[in-house]
Design an enzyme around this catalytic site. Sequence first.
Site, PDB file in Angstrom:
ATOM      1  N   ILE A 420       0.857  -1.186   0.000  1.00 21.71           N
ATOM      2  CA  ILE A 420       0.000   0.000   0.000  1.00 21.71           C
ATOM      3  C   ILE A 420       0.896   1.241   0.000  1.00 21.71           C
ATOM      4  CG2 ILE A 420      -1.789   1.253   1.238  1.00 21.71           C
ATOM      5  CD1 ILE A 420      -2.707  -1.403   2.424  1.00 21.71           C
ATOM      6  N   HIS A 446      -6.468 -20.531 -17.952  1.00 20.47           N
ATOM      7  CA  HIS A 446      -7.138 -20.105 -19.183  1.00 20.47           C
ATOM      8  C   HIS A 446      -7.893 -21.243 -19.881  1.00 20.47           C
ATOM      9  CE1 HIS A 446      -8.192 -17.045 -21.820  1.00 20.47           C
ATOM     10  NE2 HIS A 446      -7.013 -16.551 -22.155  1.00 20.47           N
ATOM     11  N   ASP A 450     -12.058 -17.312 -18.722  1.00 15.46           N
ATOM     12  CA  ASP A 450     -11.713 -16.334 -19.745  1.00 15.46           C
ATOM     13  C   ASP A 450     -11.399 -14.993 -19.101  1.00 15.46           C
ATOM     14  OD1 ASP A 450     -14.265 -14.760 -19.494  1.00 15.46           O
ATOM     15  OD2 ASP A 450     -15.112 -16.663 -20.182  1.00 15.46           O
TER      16      ASP A 450
END
Length: 476
Positions: A420, A446, A450
């Site tokens: 952060i 994959h 998608d």
Amino acid sequence: VCIHHVRSCHSVRFIKSKYVCVFDKSALKFSHQQRLFRTSAVSCGQIVQFKLSDIGEGITEVTVKEWYIKEGDSVSQFDSICEVQSDKASVTITSRYDGIIRKLHYNLDEIAYVGKPLVDIEIDASKGVAPEEDVVETPPMSHEEHTHQEIKGHKTLATPAVRRLAMENNIKLSEVVGTGKDNRILKEDILNYLAKQTGAILPPSPKAEIIPPLPKSETMPAVPKDKAHKIPGPVSRPIVFSGKDKTEPITGFHKAMVKTMSAALKIPHFGYCDEIDLTQLVQLREELKPLAQIRGVKLSFMPFFIKAASLGLLQYPILNASLDESCQNVTYKASHNIGVAMDTEQGLIVPNVKNVQVCSVFEIASELNRLQLLGSAGQLGTNDLTGGTFTLSNIGTIGGTYTKPVILPPEVAIGALGKIQVLPRFNGKGEVFKAQIMNVSWSADHRIIDGATMARFSNLWKSYMENPASMLLDLK
């Protein structure tokens, strides 16, 4: 001079020094007593070889990390004998019998093999603890493995901790209905059975006690700003230069990482990254952190990240799934067991918080504290390290903004969180303001996920993080 009822004795001697004679076994056939005698080290016990049992997950060898006993020590059932570490987890081996340790078969950091003797224990055969064949053949039991007990022809599965709980409450395991896998008896089953007998109402699982906040005068003092942001210096270790190459075997968690990552790189990965404004979450955490401290829990950002991920998985369950080896079937996991990557002295480990979908942020924080404590001590069990369905890796605790995380099979997605940073950003009016910015990097399988699905999930997770109050609408 005669001796009555002497077993397994190799020598008998007179107490008075003027009698020097030593009788052998053949002389011990008389039927009267003589008070001027005593026996030397009488051994009427049975020596059994306590074998290392199969601790599951296909593990065939472990490293002995610590012995809790030494030769000559007396042990009772369920006493800890040693701690062993596999490439999956650390497991404490407990004793199955009452007896005396006669031999340790391994030194520290030596490799012990499943099915081979771990220790020799001398048990009192006259007590009839177990049949001889059962004593020799039955391996010891660890806290995490499934153990069997024959009761009236019925095979009962339970861990030693559950058996001990049943024994302490005089409960017969044959009378308890197991709700675990393969009808395994869980701790909750024992507690529910006990509740029915006593009429008490017990929760399904132990919950942390909620303590109301103290008045402002009794709350913890605020940390001065000049001390709150001190950066710890690097831990320096003495550099040893030997001038020689050194070859070491890959063991423990490093060995597990070799296997897992080799399998992971067979998965076609794709990545997706985004930037998150955590300004509101930072403020919310600062308000809740003192309340969590009063309850004895350290509240970090991670519980919020985990809970938001679980809410997102409810909308996109394909990310909480697994694909079989033949790529023919997809299994959608009902539980959100979200793993958290931890950097320890033993190597990279990924314990997981079970059933996040039914846990509050506080409960997640409490469980994370437990896992971090056990992880730093190298005492995480197999149950803590297996069964994960989705993973988050907080690389930002060390440094860095973006990374490319590698999926942990059989999972199909993983997220990596950067540090952060306070950075300038523009609001809707074009004005510059100070924002708490964090980058997130996702990797997905994959073959079944998608890019659009991953992006929508990330956007939903991002909305929860940038507007943490919106999570209240979806919490159950």
